[in-house]
Design a protein around this motif. Structure first.
Motif, PDB file in Angstrom:
ATOM      1  N   TYR A   1       0.801  -1.222   0.000  1.00  0.00           N
ATOM      2  CA  TYR A   1       0.000   0.000   0.000  1.00  0.00           C
ATOM      3  C   TYR A   1       0.838   1.279   0.000  1.00  0.00           C
ATOM      4  O   TYR A   1       1.923   1.325   0.568  1.00  0.00           O
ATOM      5  CB  TYR A   1      -0.963   0.001   1.197  1.00  0.00           C
ATOM      6  CG  TYR A   1      -1.818  -1.231   1.248  1.00  0.00           C
ATOM      7  CD1 TYR A   1      -2.541  -1.647   0.120  1.00  0.00           C
ATOM      8  CD2 TYR A   1      -1.896  -2.015   2.389  1.00  0.00           C
ATOM      9  CE1 TYR A   1      -3.312  -2.801   0.143  1.00  0.00           C
ATOM     10  CE2 TYR A   1      -2.670  -3.171   2.423  1.00  0.00           C
ATOM     11  CZ  TYR A   1      -3.376  -3.562   1.299  1.00  0.00           C
ATOM     12  OH  TYR A   1      -4.127  -4.702   1.322  1.00  0.00           O
ATOM     13  N   SER A   2       0.268   2.317  -0.630  1.00  0.00           N
ATOM     14  CA  SER A   2       0.973   3.601  -0.715  1.00  0.00           C
ATOM     15  C   SER A   2       0.668   4.441   0.524  1.00  0.00           C
ATOM     16  O   SER A   2      -0.272   4.155   1.271  1.00  0.00           O
ATOM     17  CB  SER A   2       0.488   4.365  -1.950  1.00  0.00           C
ATOM     18  OG  SER A   2      -0.860   4.775  -1.736  1.00  0.00           O
ATOM     19  N   GLU A   3       1.443   5.500   0.693  1.00  0.00           N
ATOM     20  CA  GLU A   3       1.241   6.396   1.831  1.00  0.00           C
ATOM     21  C   GLU A   3      -0.168   6.991   1.803  1.00  0.00           C
ATOM     22  O   GLU A   3      -0.850   7.065   2.827  1.00  0.00           O
ATOM     23  CB  GLU A   3       2.293   7.520   1.774  1.00  0.00           C
ATOM     24  CG  GLU A   3       2.277   8.397   2.990  1.00  0.00           C
ATOM     25  CD  GLU A   3       3.558   9.228   3.116  1.00  0.00           C
ATOM     26  OE1 GLU A   3       3.467  10.299   3.719  1.00  0.00           O
ATOM     27  OE2 GLU A   3       4.633   8.804   2.630  1.00  0.00           O
ATOM     28  N   ALA A   4      -0.618   7.400   0.618  1.00  0.00           N
ATOM     29  CA  ALA A   4      -1.953   8.014   0.486  1.00  0.00           C
ATOM     30  C   ALA A   4      -3.041   7.029   0.913  1.00  0.00           C
ATOM     31  O   ALA A   4      -3.969   7.375   1.655  1.00  0.00           O
ATOM     32  CB  ALA A   4      -2.178   8.461  -0.951  1.00  0.00           C
ATOM     33  N   GLU A   5      -2.912   5.761   0.446  1.00  0.00           N
ATOM     34  CA  GLU A   5      -3.917   4.748   0.803  1.00  0.00           C
ATOM     35  C   GLU A   5      -3.937   4.526   2.311  1.00  0.00           C
ATOM     36  O   GLU A   5      -4.994   4.474   2.937  1.00  0.00           O
ATOM     37  CB  GLU A   5      -3.585   3.412   0.112  1.00  0.00           C
ATOM     38  CG  GLU A   5      -3.924   3.367  -1.357  1.00  0.00           C
ATOM     39  CD  GLU A   5      -3.517   2.028  -1.972  1.00  0.00           C
ATOM     40  OE1 GLU A   5      -4.374   1.406  -2.617  1.00  0.00           O
ATOM     41  OE2 GLU A   5      -2.355   1.614  -1.806  1.00  0.00           O
ATOM     42  N   LEU A   6      -2.740   4.392   2.889  1.00  0.00           N
ATOM     43  CA  LEU A   6      -2.654   4.114   4.323  1.00  0.00           C
ATOM     44  C   LEU A   6      -3.259   5.251   5.147  1.00  0.00           C
ATOM     45  O   LEU A   6      -3.976   5.003   6.117  1.00  0.00           O
ATOM     46  CB  LEU A   6      -1.193   3.874   4.730  1.00  0.00           C
ATOM     47  CG  LEU A   6      -0.591   2.557   4.213  1.00  0.00           C
ATOM     48  CD1 LEU A   6       0.922   2.560   4.338  1.00  0.00           C
ATOM     49  CD2 LEU A   6      -1.181   1.356   4.949  1.00  0.00           C
ATOM     50  N   CYS A   7      -2.995   6.478   4.736  1.00  0.00           N
ATOM     51  CA  CYS A   7      -3.537   7.633   5.477  1.00  0.00           C
ATOM     52  C   CYS A   7      -5.060   7.690   5.371  1.00  0.00           C
ATOM     53  O   CYS A   7      -5.757   7.948   6.351  1.00  0.00           O
ATOM     54  CB  CYS A   7      -2.923   8.937   4.977  1.00  0.00           C
ATOM     55  SG  CYS A   7      -1.183   9.070   5.452  1.00  0.00           S
ATOM     56  N   THR A   8      -5.579   7.405   4.163  1.00  0.00           N
ATOM     57  CA  THR A   8      -7.040   7.412   3.968  1.00  0.00           C
ATOM     58  C   THR A   8      -7.683   6.330   4.827  1.00  0.00           C
ATOM     59  O   THR A   8      -8.694   6.553   5.500  1.00  0.00           O
ATOM     60  CB  THR A   8      -7.387   7.146   2.485  1.00  0.00           C
ATOM     61  OG1 THR A   8      -6.661   8.083   1.692  1.00  0.00           O
ATOM     62  CG2 THR A   8      -8.864   7.294   2.227  1.00  0.00           C
ATOM     63  N   TRP A   9      -7.090   5.116   4.809  1.00  0.00           N
ATOM     64  CA  TRP A   9      -7.654   4.022   5.602  1.00  0.00           C
ATOM     65  C   TRP A   9      -7.590   4.312   7.087  1.00  0.00           C
ATOM     66  O   TRP A   9      -8.461   3.918   7.842  1.00  0.00           O
ATOM     67  CB  TRP A   9      -6.918   2.713   5.293  1.00  0.00           C
ATOM     68  CG  TRP A   9      -7.351   2.133   4.004  1.00  0.00           C
ATOM     69  CD1 TRP A   9      -8.445   2.490   3.269  1.00  0.00           C
ATOM     70  CD2 TRP A   9      -6.708   1.110   3.274  1.00  0.00           C
ATOM     71  NE1 TRP A   9      -8.509   1.745   2.127  1.00  0.00           N
ATOM     72  CE2 TRP A   9      -7.457   0.887   2.099  1.00  0.00           C
ATOM     73  CE3 TRP A   9      -5.563   0.352   3.490  1.00  0.00           C
ATOM     74  CZ2 TRP A   9      -7.111  -0.053   1.159  1.00  0.00           C
ATOM     75  CZ3 TRP A   9      -5.218  -0.593   2.548  1.00  0.00           C
ATOM     76  CH2 TRP A   9      -5.975  -0.795   1.393  1.00  0.00           C
ATOM     77  N   TYR A  10      -6.528   4.994   7.493  1.00  0.00           N
ATOM     78  CA  TYR A  10      -6.386   5.298   8.921  1.00  0.00           C
ATOM     79  C   TYR A  10      -7.537   6.204   9.373  1.00  0.00           C
ATOM     80  O   TYR A  10      -8.117   6.001  10.435  1.00  0.00           O
ATOM     81  CB  TYR A  10      -5.033   5.969   9.184  1.00  0.00           C
ATOM     82  CG  TYR A  10      -4.727   6.099  10.665  1.00  0.00           C
ATOM     83  CD1 TYR A  10      -4.665   4.964  11.468  1.00  0.00           C
ATOM     84  CD2 TYR A  10      -4.515   7.339  11.246  1.00  0.00           C
ATOM     85  CE1 TYR A  10      -4.383   5.062  12.828  1.00  0.00           C
ATOM     86  CE2 TYR A  10      -4.232   7.457  12.606  1.00  0.00           C
ATOM     87  CZ  TYR A  10      -4.181   6.310  13.386  1.00  0.00           C
ATOM     88  OH  TYR A  10      -3.908   6.403  14.731  1.00  0.00           O
ATOM     89  N   GLN A  11      -7.882   7.184   8.525  1.00  0.00           N
ATOM     90  CA  GLN A  11      -8.998   8.081   8.862  1.00  0.00           C
ATOM     91  C   GLN A  11     -10.311   7.287   8.966  1.00  0.00           C
ATOM     92  O   GLN A  11     -11.073   7.466   9.912  1.00  0.00           O
ATOM     93  CB  GLN A  11      -9.141   9.195   7.796  1.00  0.00           C
ATOM     94  CG  GLN A  11      -7.965  10.159   7.721  1.00  0.00           C
ATOM     95  CD  GLN A  11      -7.585  10.745   9.083  1.00  0.00           C
ATOM     96  OE1 GLN A  11      -8.438  11.059   9.894  1.00  0.00           O
ATOM     97  NE2 GLN A  11      -6.284  10.878   9.331  1.00  0.00           N
ATOM     98  N   SER A  12     -10.557   6.383   7.983  1.00  0.00           N
ATOM     99  CA  SER A  12     -11.801   5.583   8.041  1.00  0.00           C
ATOM    100  C   SER A  12     -11.780   4.655   9.250  1.00  0.00           C
ATOM    101  O   SER A  12     -12.802   4.410   9.886  1.00  0.00           O
ATOM    102  CB  SER A  12     -12.019   4.724   6.794  1.00  0.00           C
ATOM    103  OG  SER A  12     -11.266   5.170   5.735  1.00  0.00           O
ATOM    104  N   PHE A  13     -10.596   4.101   9.534  1.00  0.00           N
ATOM    105  CA  PHE A  13     -10.445   3.184  10.673  1.00  0.00           C
ATOM    106  C   PHE A  13     -10.835   3.912  11.968  1.00  0.00           C
ATOM    107  O   PHE A  13     -11.573   3.381  12.799  1.00  0.00           O
ATOM    108  CB  PHE A  13      -8.990   2.714  10.730  1.00  0.00           C
ATOM    109  CG  PHE A  13      -8.704   1.701  11.812  1.00  0.00           C
ATOM    110  CD1 PHE A  13      -8.979   0.356  11.627  1.00  0.00           C
ATOM    111  CD2 PHE A  13      -8.132   2.087  13.021  1.00  0.00           C
ATOM    112  CE1 PHE A  13      -8.706  -0.585  12.618  1.00  0.00           C
ATOM    113  CE2 PHE A  13      -7.860   1.162  14.009  1.00  0.00           C
ATOM    114  CZ  PHE A  13      -8.144  -0.178  13.820  1.00  0.00           C
TER     115      PHE A  13
END
Length: 203
Positions: free
Chosen positions: A23-35
């Motif tokens: 996963y890319s940094e952008a994906e990880l940051c987006t998922w962290y917000q949803s998480f």
């Protein structure tokens, strides 16, 4: 809003997840917000995890399998999954490297966590997989693997083990790598709609 610490991923964790997953940094940051939206305390409980699985399998009972998957990813055994454990779970179940996937599969089948797999443990996981296959689909399975017992027996025979023997992690990984048939038998093949749902969850 919460402070920046709670709503942003730490640099260390971000780097670790980027190097250990696809996963890319952008994906990880987006998922962290949803998480954090779903789990404001930063952790997923076993019940929440089972709920996620239940929404994927409306016509079957994934509870037992979800419980085993949860156990295999709850690496610090605290009864919850934090963001790191959750992302590793997503990565491995949706396309990790073969060796990593097999190490996870071994952990899934090693129900009591003692470092070896017994025939009973194989039966237990295979039974939980069967609970997720709608009865109609079970009727279409080959004659020699259309019950949990037959399927577990077939896996055990591929490893050439006697009933009371045990399978070590090394043997398990080697056996599956040498024989694609074992790989097919030990996993639950996710129907396309589940893969699509997982993608929706990620977005």
């Amino acid at each position: 809003m919460g402070n920046t610490k709670s709503s942003a991923l730490s640099k260390e964790l971000l780097e670790e997840l980027k190097s250990n997953t696809k996963y890319s940094e952008a994906e990880l940051c987006t998922w962290y917000q949803s998480f954090l939206k779903e789990c404001p305390n930063g952790k997923i409980s076993k019940e929440q995890f089972e709920g996620i699985y239940a929404s994927f399998f409306p016509n079957a009972d994934p509870t037992a399998y979800a419980r085993h998957v949860f156990r295999s990813f709850d690496t610090n055994a605290d009864g919850t999954l934090d963001f790191k454990e959750y992302i590793v779970a997503l990565h491995l179940t949706s396309g990790g490297k073969t060796l990593q996937k097999l190490e996870w599969a071994f952990a899934l089948y090693d129900v009591d966590g003692n470092g070896t797999i017994s025939k009973n443990e194989i039966q237990e996981i295979v039974r939980s997989i069967f609970n997720m296959i709608p009865e109609e689909d079970q009727k279409n399975l080959p004659e020699d693997e259309n019950t949990p017992e037959k399927r577990a027996e077939k896996i055990w025979n591929y490893f050439g083990k006697k009933d009371n023997d045990k399978i070590s992690e090394g043997e398990f990984i080697q056996g599956v790598m040498d024989n694609k048939e074992i790989l097919r038998l030990i996993q639950y093949d996710e129907p396309q709609k589940i893969k699509d749902k997982l993608k929706e969850k990620k977005n």
